[in-house]
Enzyme design. Structure first.
Site, PDB file in Angstrom:
ATOM      1  N   LYS A 197     -10.057  -6.160  -7.827  1.00 29.79           N
ATOM      2  CA  LYS A 197     -11.219  -5.398  -8.257  1.00 29.79           C
ATOM      3  C   LYS A 197     -10.928  -4.491  -9.439  1.00 29.79           C
ATOM      4  O   LYS A 197     -11.816  -3.804  -9.935  1.00 29.79           O
ATOM      5  CB  LYS A 197     -11.742  -4.593  -7.068  1.00 29.79           C
ATOM      6  CG  LYS A 197     -12.556  -5.491  -6.153  1.00 29.79           C
ATOM      7  CD  LYS A 197     -12.388  -5.211  -4.685  1.00 29.79           C
ATOM      8  CE  LYS A 197     -13.002  -6.348  -3.891  1.00 29.79           C
ATOM      9  NZ  LYS A 197     -12.689  -6.343  -2.493  1.00 29.79           N
ATOM     10  N   LYS A 244       0.836  -1.203   0.000  1.00 28.80           N
ATOM     11  CA  LYS A 244       0.000   0.000   0.000  1.00 28.80           C
ATOM     12  C   LYS A 244       0.873   1.256   0.000  1.00 28.80           C
ATOM     13  O   LYS A 244       0.571   2.231  -0.679  1.00 28.80           O
ATOM     14  CB  LYS A 244      -0.916   0.019   1.239  1.00 28.80           C
ATOM     15  CG  LYS A 244      -2.037  -1.005   1.182  1.00 28.80           C
ATOM     16  CD  LYS A 244      -3.183  -0.461   0.350  1.00 28.80           C
ATOM     17  CE  LYS A 244      -4.414  -1.235   0.297  1.00 28.80           C
ATOM     18  NZ  LYS A 244      -4.770  -2.439  -0.027  1.00 28.80           N
ATOM     19  N   LYS A 252      -2.868 -11.521  -8.563  1.00 31.87           N
ATOM     20  CA  LYS A 252      -4.133 -12.147  -8.166  1.00 31.87           C
ATOM     21  C   LYS A 252      -5.326 -11.403  -8.764  1.00 31.87           C
ATOM     22  O   LYS A 252      -5.231 -10.224  -9.112  1.00 31.87           O
ATOM     23  CB  LYS A 252      -4.247 -12.183  -6.648  1.00 31.87           C
ATOM     24  CG  LYS A 252      -4.360 -10.830  -5.979  1.00 31.87           C
ATOM     25  CD  LYS A 252      -4.729 -10.978  -4.499  1.00 31.87           C
ATOM     26  CE  LYS A 252      -4.868  -9.628  -3.833  1.00 31.87           C
ATOM     27  NZ  LYS A 252      -5.405  -9.667  -2.489  1.00 31.87           N
TER      28      LYS A 252
HETATM   29  P1  TYM Z   1     -10.725  -9.155   0.771  1.00 30.16           P
HETATM   30  O1  TYM Z   1     -11.911  -8.292   0.978  1.00 30.16           O
HETATM   31  O2  TYM Z   1      -9.615  -8.631  -0.070  1.00 30.16           O
HETATM   32  O3  TYM Z   1     -11.153 -10.551   0.194  1.00 30.16           O
HETATM   33  C1  TYM Z   1     -12.159 -11.374   0.810  1.00 30.16           C
HETATM   34  C2  TYM Z   1     -11.724 -12.822   0.758  1.00 30.16           C
HETATM   35  O4  TYM Z   1     -11.451 -13.197  -0.596  1.00 30.16           O
HETATM   36  C3  TYM Z   1     -10.150 -13.779  -0.680  1.00 30.16           C
HETATM   37  N1  TYM Z   1      -9.542 -13.381  -1.966  1.00 30.16           N
HETATM   38  C4  TYM Z   1      -8.880 -14.231  -2.770  1.00 30.16           C
HETATM   39  N2  TYM Z   1      -8.604 -15.540  -2.638  1.00 30.16           N
HETATM   40  C5  TYM Z   1      -7.939 -16.126  -3.664  1.00 30.16           C
HETATM   41  N3  TYM Z   1      -7.543 -15.478  -4.787  1.00 30.16           N
HETATM   42  C6  TYM Z   1      -7.796 -14.155  -4.954  1.00 30.16           C
HETATM   43  N4  TYM Z   1      -7.442 -13.541  -6.074  1.00 30.16           N
HETATM   44  C7  TYM Z   1      -8.488 -13.462  -3.908  1.00 30.16           C
HETATM   45  N5  TYM Z   1      -8.897 -12.179  -3.723  1.00 30.16           N
HETATM   46  C8  TYM Z   1      -9.533 -12.143  -2.527  1.00 30.16           C
HETATM   47  C9  TYM Z   1      -9.364 -13.212   0.498  1.00 30.16           C
HETATM   48  O5  TYM Z   1      -8.344 -14.101   0.871  1.00 30.16           O
HETATM   49  C10 TYM Z   1     -10.435 -13.072   1.554  1.00 30.16           C
HETATM   50  O6  TYM Z   1     -10.577 -14.283   2.270  1.00 30.16           O
HETATM   51  N6  TYM Z   1      -8.490  -8.513   5.169  1.00 30.16           N
HETATM   52  C11 TYM Z   1      -9.553  -9.226   4.486  1.00 30.16           C
HETATM   53  C12 TYM Z   1     -10.939  -8.962   5.068  1.00 30.16           C
HETATM   54  C13 TYM Z   1     -11.013  -9.323   6.495  1.00 30.16           C
HETATM   55  C14 TYM Z   1     -11.031 -10.647   7.056  1.00 30.16           C
HETATM   56  C15 TYM Z   1     -11.060 -10.462   8.438  1.00 30.16           C
HETATM   57  C16 TYM Z   1     -11.021 -11.919   6.476  1.00 30.16           C
HETATM   58  C17 TYM Z   1     -11.057  -8.442   7.522  1.00 30.16           C
HETATM   59  N7  TYM Z   1     -11.076  -9.130   8.681  1.00 30.16           N
HETATM   60  C18 TYM Z   1     -11.092 -11.571   9.312  1.00 30.16           C
HETATM   61  C19 TYM Z   1     -11.047 -13.006   7.357  1.00 30.16           C
HETATM   62  C20 TYM Z   1     -11.067 -12.832   8.730  1.00 30.16           C
HETATM   63  C21 TYM Z   1      -9.554  -8.763   3.047  1.00 30.16           C
HETATM   64  O7  TYM Z   1      -9.092  -7.701   2.723  1.00 30.16           O
HETATM   65  O8  TYM Z   1     -10.156  -9.613   2.193  1.00 30.16           O
END
Ligand code: TYM
Length: 329
Positions: A197, A111, A194
């Site tokens: 969005k 970031k 990966k």
């Molecule tokens: P976020 O919002 O980026 O994504 C949500 C979930 O989707 C998974 N993910 C992916 N898995 C595989 N390949 C990809 N290209 C890909 N893009 C996204 C992420 O691993 C995630 O599980 N920090 C987290 C949100 C969060 C969270 C938590 C998750 C906040 N607190 C507590 C679990 C437990 C996040 O930014 O995910």
């Protein structure tokens, strides 16, 4: 019963990475475990969403997650900010998180590199808030994609540190969970990294058949293998990774063979990928609009979710505060 928890930031529509990396595993577990699922709206504030969009973003992902199969009758589904105990635990855990380790987090360094104009303290302590999300329910399993592995490791560190400092066993050490054993990284369509969005990289559950097909047909490839059994360059490997997720093993083997003997036509490969992707997401796609239009239902889901989540959160916070030494007069 084992507690399972997962979450997502409401910063855009749900893509295949979210679905196949995390959500699908969670949905498989919701019947057999005590499951919590939440929308991380506080986390999304690190990137300063417009206040006019903030609620709509939450509503979008909530509707999409329900359409994908999250069942509010069995899992506890809530909005992070509806459970103030999470923020309280975040403050308490911040005292155990050190500047050096936070600065070394890969996501933070990323970031800083990409958005040097907005390096706020919320970004630095992002893993602490995530740890609070998980530890507030004392979750044992967290179905996430590979991108969240380091955050999970930090959660274990904070849990251990708390238990050691206060000589208690309040927090278990949670582990990342995927049914395929390996944590998955769903690649994007633009050749590297990966799925996320950004434009041109992702396929979203709200995309219709035409859009899905068009995006996949435009995915980056090259001019094809020039020698038998040559190693696959990253963009081609990515197409195969996506095919593995949505197609049958037989179909993947068929195209692998064609690649290895140099007879592959990428147009055919992509057409197959588009058809199989649509087959997987069509039933979800169809439910999204209907759920989104039903405000009464969404209110009911979030209100009862918040109630259940707060009950569990308050029980944990009580033990945490007792261990630290908070006492009433
Ligand atoms: P976020 O919002 O980026 O994504 C949500 C979930 O989707 C998974 N993910 C992916 N898995 C595989 N390949 C990809 N290209 C890909 N893009 C996204 C992420 O691993 C995630 O599980 N920090 C987290 C949100 C969060 C969270 C938590 C998750 C906040 N607190 C507590 C679990 C437990 C996040 O930014 O995910």
């Amino acid at each position: 019963m084992e507690i399972v928890l997962s979450g997502i930031r409401p910063t855009g529509n749900l893509h295949l990475g979210n679905y196949f990396g995390a959500l699908q595993n969670f949905i498989k577990m919701q019947q057999e475990h005590c499951c919590y699922f939440f929308i991380a709206d506080l986390h999304s504030l690190t990137t300063h969403p417009k206040s006019a969009d903030f609620h709509e973003n939450v509503k979008n992902v909530l509707a999409e997650y329900l359409a994908a199969g999250l069942d509010p009758e069995v899992a506890t589904i809530y909005i992070q900010s509806d459970v103030p105990e999470v923020s309280e635990l975040y403050v308490l855990l911040n005292m155990l998180a050190y500047q050096g380790e936070l600065e070394r987090t890969t996501s933070f360094k990323d970031k800083v590199r990409k958005h040097s104009d907005n390096v706020n303290a919320g970004l630095l302590t992002y893993p602490v808030l995530m740890a609070a999300d998980i530890l507030i329910h004392r979750a044992a399993k967290v179905p996430v994609g590979k991108d969240q592995e380091q955050h999970l490791e930090m959660t274990r560190t904070f849990a251990r540190r708390f238990n050691n400092l206060y000589g208690v066993e309040v927090f278990p050490e949670p582990t990342a969970f995927n049914f395929g054993n390996e944590l998955v990284k769903i690649p994007g369509l633009d050749g590297s990294g990966k799925m996320g969005k950004s434009e041109g990289n992702g396929i979203f559950l709200v995309d219709d058949e035409k859009t899905v097909t068009k995006k996949i047909m435009h995915a980056l490839t090259d001019s094809g293998p020039t020698a038998p059994n040559s190693p696959m360059p990253e963009p081609i490997r990515n197409i195969f990774t996506l095919l593995e997720v949505v197609s049958t093993p037989g179909m993947v083997a068929y195209f692998r063979e064609k690649y290895n003997d140099c007879s592959i036509r990428y147009g055919d490969l992509k057409k197959q990928l588009a058809a199989d992707t649509w087959k997987k997401i069509a039933p979800i796609h169809e439910r999204i609009a209907e759920i989104k239009a039903n405000n009464v239902y969404l209110r009911k889901v979030t209100q009862s979710g918040a109630l259940k989540a707060r009950e569990s959160a308050q029980a944990t916070l009580k033990e945490v505060k007792k261990a630290i030494g908070f006492r009433a007069f």
